[in-house]
Scaffold this motif. Structure first.
Motif, mmCIF file in Angstrom:
data_model
loop_
_atom_site.group_PDB
_atom_site.id
_atom_site.type_symbol
_atom_site.label_atom_id
_atom_site.label_comp_id
_atom_site.label_asym_id
_atom_site.label_seq_id
_atom_site.Cartn_x
_atom_site.Cartn_y
_atom_site.Cartn_z
ATOM 1 N N UNK A 67 -4.218 11.402 4.736
ATOM 2 C CA UNK A 67 -4.236 10.040 5.283
ATOM 3 C C UNK A 67 -3.629 10.029 6.682
ATOM 4 N N UNK A 68 -2.545 10.774 6.861
ATOM 5 C CA UNK A 68 -1.882 10.816 8.169
ATOM 6 C C UNK A 68 -2.789 11.465 9.220
ATOM 7 N N UNK A 69 -3.426 12.553 8.809
ATOM 8 C CA UNK A 69 -4.354 13.233 9.717
ATOM 9 C C UNK A 69 -5.449 12.251 10.171
ATOM 10 N N UNK A 70 -6.013 11.522 9.223
ATOM 11 C CA UNK A 70 -7.087 10.578 9.526
ATOM 12 C C UNK A 70 -6.563 9.401 10.342
ATOM 13 N N UNK A 71 -5.380 8.916 9.993
ATOM 14 C CA UNK A 71 -4.761 7.805 10.729
ATOM 15 C C UNK A 71 -4.596 8.171 12.200
ATOM 16 N N UNK A 72 -4.190 9.410 12.452
ATOM 17 C CA UNK A 72 -3.999 9.848 13.847
ATOM 18 C C UNK A 72 -5.327 9.943 14.573
ATOM 19 N N UNK B 169 -6.058 1.295 6.116
ATOM 20 C CA UNK B 169 -5.085 0.246 5.782
ATOM 21 C C UNK B 169 -3.855 0.358 6.684
ATOM 22 N N UNK B 170 -3.415 1.585 6.941
ATOM 23 C CA UNK B 170 -2.287 1.762 7.870
ATOM 24 C C UNK B 170 -2.657 1.180 9.250
ATOM 25 N N UNK C 266 1.190 -2.859 9.528
ATOM 26 C CA UNK C 266 2.248 -3.597 8.848
ATOM 27 C C UNK C 266 3.156 -2.610 8.112
ATOM 28 N N UNK C 267 3.999 -1.883 8.871
ATOM 29 C CA UNK C 267 4.803 -0.822 8.247
ATOM 30 C C UNK C 267 5.638 -1.313 7.067
ATOM 31 N N UNK D 179 0.862 -1.193 0.000
ATOM 32 C CA UNK D 179 0.000 0.000 0.000
ATOM 33 C C UNK D 179 0.889 1.232 0.000
ATOM 34 N N UNK D 180 0.531 2.214 -0.814
ATOM 35 C CA UNK D 180 1.382 3.412 -0.877
ATOM 36 C C UNK D 180 0.564 4.685 -1.024
ATOM 37 N N UNK D 181 1.166 5.756 -0.526
ATOM 38 C CA UNK D 181 0.555 7.085 -0.654
ATOM 39 C C UNK D 181 1.657 8.058 -1.048
ATOM 40 N N UNK D 182 1.252 9.233 -1.558
ATOM 41 C CA UNK D 182 2.251 10.228 -1.954
ATOM 42 C C UNK D 182 2.080 11.515 -1.138
ATOM 43 N N UNK D 183 2.871 12.512 -1.484
ATOM 44 C CA UNK D 183 2.860 13.746 -0.700
ATOM 45 C C UNK D 183 1.523 14.477 -0.802
ATOM 46 N N UNK D 184 0.762 14.186 -1.842
ATOM 47 C CA UNK D 184 -0.548 14.831 -1.972
ATOM 48 C C UNK D 184 -1.586 14.194 -1.075
#
Lengths: 403, 157
Positions: free
Chosen positions: A34-39, A135-136, A47-48, A24-29
């Protein structure tokens, strides 16, 4: 017999499955959201080792706001152990396709053009930021197994036509929503004649017809390509299956095409728009920024001089290095083109070649939506050969070899 | 879930660049996305989204996976989006964010009062007869019912 999508997901079309993610991958956009939501979810990273972050959309950062967002994502990668491909490594789909994806895998990217990697026979599809955050947090996602539209390819490309022309042809035949909720399967003897780069170009546009992914069965070409990256893979057996829809395309009949503003499904023969004035040519992106593309472009313009502003952006550092070694880059620079750092470039209208009001660009990218490359700008989509001929002519022109 | 609002009609194939342009994506300030929604289509539209039901043509939300498009509509106060079909990434994003969307062939005029009844699977504009909504899968109902995927995941400790 099951379609390739059904085989990989292990269930018949229409069913919902929970699937562990291979990559699974994400980009700077999309990564920032995704990080905000993950937090907000507040769970640890599941599974880093299966996750990747790749910076490609605005690289290097164009202003301090973008730089600050990227710095936050970079910090997260370093702290969490998610491998990061930082500024300069290249476009996520290209970098992942340089040995990061195997046939039969389930690959999820927080970008709509993740369908590109279906070219390896992997179920590769795009999602939004919340799905990526989930997914994260869980290492898995749910997928509705799609019905499949079969595209049977026969013959061989010729007459100046490239895989990009095939892609524009099928998107125009299906229409912008002709494959919504479906997978595309490219098969038949014609599929075997396409190079890996050509297949990636072809799969890349699947989303422009609404499809979840664009699949090719892994064959000898796939396995040899992956072996070049030290990745072992076996061909996938091709079987008959039940398809929701079927189309036949004779590659020999595909002609050089141009999709006119502002729809990707508006392709017409390049002759019909030849002579259209342009202000810029752009060669690059996850559609056509591979080494084969740069070498094709270089061969067409070598020793000559472009007559219109031309921006060339390699899809990855590996592509850039290859183009330096092969001499393609020298030919491109000496012809008067501007070369940008590996990444998405101006495709999304943020930097490195944004259009001004009323300006027209002939681009090898995949989207020509209104204002996409700059407010008031117009985008025509075409192949690398058409881009080269247009650069030299200073207006839209048919590629070398066209009838 | 029963929802009501005034119809704003939109054409087919509205892409996510049109919902929120790429030039507004590099921020975490969600109010920017709400304020700039549909700017390139009609700069006055963002100001009229609160309490609206968007009644769009087919293939709403095609193009980029940018979730900011669905966030923008939710933050702007859109009650629901009704369209004969949605691009699948936008569809998932909307459900994940708890933005109600309904696949239906809705015939209406701008400003018509629209009622969306997701439980009954019906949508109705003004005095016209109600039309059926394509049923959501149980999975999607569960996500939407929880208020979004984040809330659903937080509920499963």
């Amino acid at each position: 017999m099951p379609t390739l999508a059904e085989r990989i997901l292990g269930a018949p079309a229409g069913e919902c499955v929970d699937r562990a993610i291979d990559v699974a991958y994400a980009h700077d956009g999309t990564g920032v959201l995704a990080l905000q939501t993950f937090r907000t979810i507040g769970k640890p990273l599941a599974r880093p080792g299966r996750m990747r972050l790749l910076f490609d959309h605005i690289v290097p950062a164009n202003n301090s706001e973008t730089a600050t967002l990227q710095a936050e994502l970079r910090r997260f990668a370093h702290e969490s152990g998610v491998p990061l491909c930082d500024v300069g490594e290249g476009i996520c789909h290209q970098v992942m396709g340089e040995g990061g994806v195997r046939p039969g895998e389930v690959v999820i990217g927080a970008d709509s053009h993740t369908c590109t990697l279906g070219a390896f026979g992997a179920f590769a599809t795009g999602v939004g930021a919340t799905d990526m955050a989930a997914i994260w947090a869980t290492g898995e996602t749910w997928l509705r197994v799609p019905e499949t539209t079969k595209i049977s390819l026969s013959g061989e490309l010729g007459g100046g036509a490239e895989a990009k022309d095939l892609a524009l042809a099928y998107v125009s035949r299906l229409g912008m929503d002709g494959a919504t909720y479906r997978a595309l399967e490219f098969r038949g003897e014609g599929a075997a004649t396409l190079s890996m780069a050509g297949r990636l170009t072809c799969s890349n546009l699947a989303i422009e017809a609404g499809a979840k992914t664009g699949l090719f069965y892994a064959d000898r070409t796939t396995c040899e390509y992956l072996a070049g990256f030290g990745v072992e893979a076996s061909p996938q057996t091709v079987e008959d299956a039940d398809y929701a829809d079927e189309h036949d395309i004779d590659l020999g009949a595909v002609e050089p095409l141009v999709a006119v503003p502002h729809r990707v499904d508006s392709a017409r023969p390049v002759d019909r728009v030849a002579g259209t004035a342009i202000d810029q040519v752009f060669v690059g992106t996850c559609t056509n920024g591979r080494l084969e593309d740069l070498e094709r472009f270089a061969a067409a313009i070598k020793g000559r001089r472009v007559r219109v502003r031309t921006v060339v952006i390699p899809a990855s550092r590996r592509v850039l290095a290859g183009a330096i070694r092969s001499g393609a880059l020298e030919a491109i620079v000496e012809a008067g083109c501007t070369v940008g750092p590996p990444g998405c470039g101006p495709c999304l209208g943020m930097h490195l070649g944004v259009l001004g009001e009323g300006e027209v660009c002939l681009s090898t990218a995949n989207r020509n939506f209104r204002n996409r490359m700059g407010v008031g700008g117009e985008v025509y989509l075409a192949s690398v050969g058409t881009a080269a001929a247009s650069s030299l002519a200073g207006e839209i022109a048919p590629p070398e070899g066209a009838a | 879930m029963r929802l009501a609002g005034r119809a704003i009609r939109l054409p087919p194939d509205i892409d996510t660049d049109m919902i929120i342009a790429g030039r507004y994506l590099r921020t975490k300030d969600r109010s920017v996305w709400a304020a700039r929604a549909f700017e390139d289509l009609d700069p006055t539209l963002a100001g009229r989204l609160r309490g609206a039901v968007i009644a769009a043509g087919p293939n709403f939300g095609c193009g980029s996976s940018r979730e900011q498009a669905a966030v923008a509509l939710r933050e702007a106060g859109v009650v629901a989006v009704v369209a004969p079909s949605f691009a699948r990434i936008f569809y998932r994003n909307a459900i994940n964010l708890g933005l109600p969307i309904a696949e239906a062939e809705l015939d209406c005029e701008d400003g018509d009062p629209v009622e969306v009844d997701l439980e009954a699977g019906l949508v109705r504009a003004g005095d016209r007869p109600p039309v059926p909504i394509a049923p959501l899968s149980p999975r999607m109902r569960a996500i939407l019912g929880a208020g979004g995927l984040v809330e659903l995941l937080k509920g499963t400790a």
